[in-house]
Design an enzyme around this catalytic site. Sequence first.
Site, short mmCIF file in Angstrom:
data_model
loop_
_atom_site.label_atom_id
_atom_site.label_comp_id
_atom_site.label_asym_id
_atom_site.label_seq_id
_atom_site.Cartn_x
_atom_site.Cartn_y
_atom_site.Cartn_z
N PRO A 2 0.83 -1.20 0.00
CA PRO A 2 0.00 0.00 0.00
C PRO A 2 0.87 1.25 0.00
O PRO A 2 1.82 1.35 0.75
CB PRO A 2 -0.78 -0.09 1.31
CG PRO A 2 -0.50 -1.43 1.87
CD PRO A 2 0.74 -1.95 1.23
N GLU A 3 0.56 2.19 -0.88
CA GLU A 3 1.28 3.45 -0.91
C GLU A 3 0.34 4.54 -0.36
O GLU A 3 -0.74 4.23 0.13
CB GLU A 3 1.75 3.75 -2.34
CG GLU A 3 2.74 2.68 -2.80
CD GLU A 3 3.44 3.01 -4.11
OE1 GLU A 3 3.45 4.18 -4.51
OE2 GLU A 3 3.98 2.08 -4.73
N LYS A 69 2.75 7.27 4.81
CA LYS A 69 2.10 5.96 4.70
C LYS A 69 1.72 5.39 6.07
O LYS A 69 1.45 4.21 6.21
CB LYS A 69 3.02 4.99 3.96
CG LYS A 69 3.26 5.38 2.50
CD LYS A 69 4.02 4.30 1.78
CE LYS A 69 5.20 4.86 1.04
NZ LYS A 69 6.01 3.82 0.40
N HIS A 111 -5.01 -14.78 8.60
CA HIS A 111 -3.83 -14.07 9.08
C HIS A 111 -4.18 -12.88 9.97
O HIS A 111 -3.54 -11.84 9.91
CB HIS A 111 -2.96 -13.63 7.89
CG HIS A 111 -2.40 -14.78 7.12
ND1 HIS A 111 -1.25 -15.44 7.51
CD2 HIS A 111 -2.85 -15.43 6.03
CE1 HIS A 111 -1.02 -16.43 6.66
NE2 HIS A 111 -1.98 -16.45 5.75
N ARG A 130 1.80 -11.12 5.22
CA ARG A 130 3.26 -11.23 5.26
C ARG A 130 3.90 -10.67 6.52
O ARG A 130 5.11 -10.76 6.70
CB ARG A 130 3.85 -10.59 3.99
CG ARG A 130 3.38 -11.38 2.76
CD ARG A 130 4.09 -10.96 1.52
NE ARG A 130 5.53 -11.11 1.62
CZ ARG A 130 6.39 -10.65 0.71
NH1 ARG A 130 5.93 -10.02 -0.33
NH2 ARG A 130 7.68 -10.84 0.84
N ARG A 280 14.78 -1.80 -5.66
CA ARG A 280 13.43 -2.05 -6.17
C ARG A 280 13.45 -2.21 -7.69
O ARG A 280 14.20 -1.55 -8.40
CB ARG A 280 12.48 -0.89 -5.82
CG ARG A 280 12.41 -0.55 -4.34
CD ARG A 280 11.82 -1.68 -3.51
NE ARG A 280 10.46 -2.00 -3.94
CZ ARG A 280 9.38 -1.38 -3.51
NH1 ARG A 280 9.48 -0.40 -2.65
NH2 ARG A 280 8.18 -1.73 -3.94
#
Length: 290
Positions: A2-3, A69, A111, A130, A280
């Site tokens: 998510p940005e 963020k 999760h 994650r 990246r």
Amino acid sequence: MPELPEVEGVVRELAPAVEGKTVKKVEFSKTVYESCAAGKQCIVKNLEPSFLEEAMQDMFIKKVTRRSKYIYFEVEKNHQPFLFVNHLGMTGAWFVVYSLNEIHEEKFRKHVHAVFTLDSGELLVFSDIRRFGEMRLLTTLEDHPPLLEMAPEPFDEEACTYFLEKCKLPKYQSKPIKEVIMDGQVISGCGNIYATEALFKMGIHPARKVSRISKERKIQLFETIRDILRESIENGGSTISDYRNINGEAGGMQHRLKMYGKKQCSACGSNTKSMTIGGRTSVYCPQCQH
Ligand SMILES: [Zn+2]
């Protein structure tokens, strides 16, 4: 991951759903407890999960906002204000439900790492596949210095000047532009997706050195980033993998992306190339970007 626009989307839905409510109970998953015991501090940072569970009990949620963020929960207990700070990491997602069964997708249901029971009877649930998400309880921003070093919000008036000043620093001059615009101390909230899109729109090669871009082009680049972030917010963010809003819905911005994740350039049809910049993957068009 998510940005900024995705986090903004979460905050816009979370705020009306939880503001004015009080946390009655918090429970962290076994995984959170085990990782803490092993010294890994998964999700809950700098505190024992049991301490945070107790500290959050009877905490009144005054306001939920976004900074870069991060999600800031301005909370209060016994008239003392605290800041509960959350970062979604790669795959963090919040849900407000009455029972965990209301979380439709199994991968999120499986999760769940934190459940906050609210006085309304609802559950504020944090799911993270994650487990790169973060939660901290702070008394002031000084408790977590990286929060003080963030660039201004990209929509703030001073953000462009701040960006230009940062670019002048020797440590940034010889770096690739893509690495620099993704640095949260230079521009807040521009991650890989939006950096890729903005550079493509501007025709700038992601590896071009900062010192080799004129001031005028830098200003245009900044404005392009800001406009793309705004466009994405208006379109509910990009759902590349596991981003969901609090109702489990995906965003729509991914359909508007022109370069990120593309095999062919949408402008000239050439095959795109990719290279690693600042750790990246960076996709670009060798014909259109110089
Ligand atoms: Zn092209």
